[in-house]
Design an enzyme around this catalytic site. Structure first.
Site, PDB file in Angstrom:
ATOM      1  N   SER A 147      78.174 -16.647 -43.764  1.00  0.00           N
ATOM      2  CA  SER A 147      79.498 -16.218 -44.229  1.00  0.00           C
ATOM      3  C   SER A 147      80.154 -15.303 -43.210  1.00  0.00           C
ATOM      4  O   SER A 147      79.470 -14.556 -42.500  1.00  0.00           O
ATOM      5  CB  SER A 147      79.354 -15.471 -45.558  1.00  0.00           C
ATOM      6  OG  SER A 147      80.559 -14.834 -45.916  1.00  0.00           O
ATOM      7  N   TYR A 172      76.017  -9.206 -50.821  1.00  0.00           N
ATOM      8  CA  TYR A 172      76.201 -10.618 -50.488  1.00  0.00           C
ATOM      9  C   TYR A 172      76.132 -10.827 -48.978  1.00  0.00           C
ATOM     10  O   TYR A 172      75.411 -11.696 -48.479  1.00  0.00           O
ATOM     11  CB  TYR A 172      77.541 -11.116 -51.030  1.00  0.00           C
ATOM     12  CG  TYR A 172      77.921 -12.492 -50.545  1.00  0.00           C
ATOM     13  CD1 TYR A 172      77.216 -13.608 -50.954  1.00  0.00           C
ATOM     14  CD2 TYR A 172      78.982 -12.674 -49.659  1.00  0.00           C
ATOM     15  CE1 TYR A 172      77.550 -14.879 -50.504  1.00  0.00           C
ATOM     16  CE2 TYR A 172      79.335 -13.925 -49.210  1.00  0.00           C
ATOM     17  CZ  TYR A 172      78.613 -15.033 -49.637  1.00  0.00           C
ATOM     18  OH  TYR A 172      78.943 -16.274 -49.182  1.00  0.00           O
TER      19      TYR A 172
END
Length: 360
Positions: A147, A172
């Site tokens: 990501s 995350y």
């Protein structure tokens, strides 16, 4: 003629759904995997599966068994938790995959502030299980979703895979950085080619309801105000899903190789002397949030009522992908501008929810 046998995880999800269709249309044999968790509306996930001919219900009978697509003869799906090591091992042992594209994960930056355990289970335990299965069952190459959030506090623009990413601002992001480190270990010790894909703000038809475009569209059409964080002073490298899928397919077809120029004295974080590579996949053209909203308003023919709010915890001010290495290595070239992409999303949104209304 079947090209490859590929396991794609996360196929009830946004990117996984689009990737499966692309691979099937070009003739690959695909097995899809997803746990169909309830992070967002599971009806959308089941509808994505139905679009690819997988007709299942949210009951116990749908778990841990391969289901044949009614639309594609070269597609089967299994509902399975990545944390279930024994079931995953059995799947790999029986199917003998050529390649694995691992897109399944617990998504969401802000949700990680509320439910951190979900990220450790899905993104860390699940990922080590994928690595172990690839290692023990002859998988030729693994590609996996990282990501843009791994860039964290880095303010050097555009973000480049040679930059330091040791300062994440959400769990995350930390879990995705952990995946990259774990993958390198397996590339180094077991010679497993691994490629990490740092996605930049993906949007388009069948998108995620927790993402800004979906949230804004729903609110504007319902006459509700939208929350505009950081008072609109944000930029995002919005990337249309078709461009993302083009990049992912190129990566699947071109497994990571050793970088013979890699130096341990001046180490490049994005490559290695092992068969390991990290790529950014983005549009490489960041858009101001207010410009994005204006394009949305224009397509909808309605003005949004805006609640101007401060930056949220875990968010970053701007994202901007340097995709030069993906372009140089694999010929990647994003082509869908944000106005066109928003238009395609809105057309899908209106059509999809009109159909859902008629079904009630």
């Amino acid at each position: 003629m079947v090209r490859n046998k590929i396991l794609v995880t996360g196929t009830a999800g946004f990117i996984g759904f689009h990737l499966v269709r692309k691979l099937l249309e070009r003739g690959d044999e695909v097995v899809g995997l997803d746990s169909i968790n309830d992070y967002y509306d599971v009806r959308l996930k089941f509808d994505r599966l139905a679009e690819t001919g997988i007709k299942i219900n949210d009951d116990s009978a749908s778990w841990n068994r391969l289901i044949q697509s009614e639309k594609y003869p070269n597609y089967r799906f299994i509902r399975l938790n990545l944390e279930d090591r024994d079931e995953l091992e059995e799947l790999f042992s029986e199917e003998k995959f050529d390649n694995v594209c691992h897109l399944a994960a617990q998504a969401g930056v802000r949700y990680s502030l509320k439910n951190p355990d979900a990220y450790i289970s899905a993104n860390i335990v699940g990922f080590i299980n994928i690595l172990e299965c690839c290692r023990h069952h002859g998988v030729k190459a693994l590609s996996y979703a990282s990501s843009s959030s791994v860039y964290g506090l880095n303010e050097t623009q555009p973000f480049c895979t040679s930059h330091n990413v040791d300062h994440p601002v959400s769990l995350y992001a930390a879990s995705k950085k952990s995946n990259e480190l774990m993958a390198h270990t397996y590339s180094h010790i077991f010679n497993l080619p691994t490629t990490g894909l740092r996605f930049f703000t993906v949007y388009g038809p069948w998108g995620r309801p927790d993402m800004a475009l979906f949230i804004f569209t729903k609110a504007i059409l319902e006459g509700r105000p939208i929350n505009v964080f950081n008072y609109g002073e944000m930029k995002r490298d919005f990337t249309y899903v078709d461009d993302i899928i083009d990049g992912v397919v190129r990566v699947i077809d071109n497994p990571a190789r050793e970088n013979n120029l890699w130096s341990a004295k001046t180490p490049d974080p994005g490559s290695s002397k092992a068969p390991y590579k990290i790529y950014n996949i983005g549009n490489s053209s960041p858009v101001r949030l207010m410009d994005f909203i204006e394009a949305l308003e224009s397509k909808l023919g309605r003005k949004a009522e805006k609640n101007m709010m401060p930056l949220q915890a875990g968010d970053v001010h701007a994202t901007y992908a340097d995709v030069s290495d993906l372009t140089a290595d694999l010929g990647y070239k994003p082509s869908v501008d944000v106005v066109t992409g928003i238009g395609r999303f809105i057309d899908w949104y209106r059509d999809y929810y009109q159909i859902k209304k008629q079904e009630k």
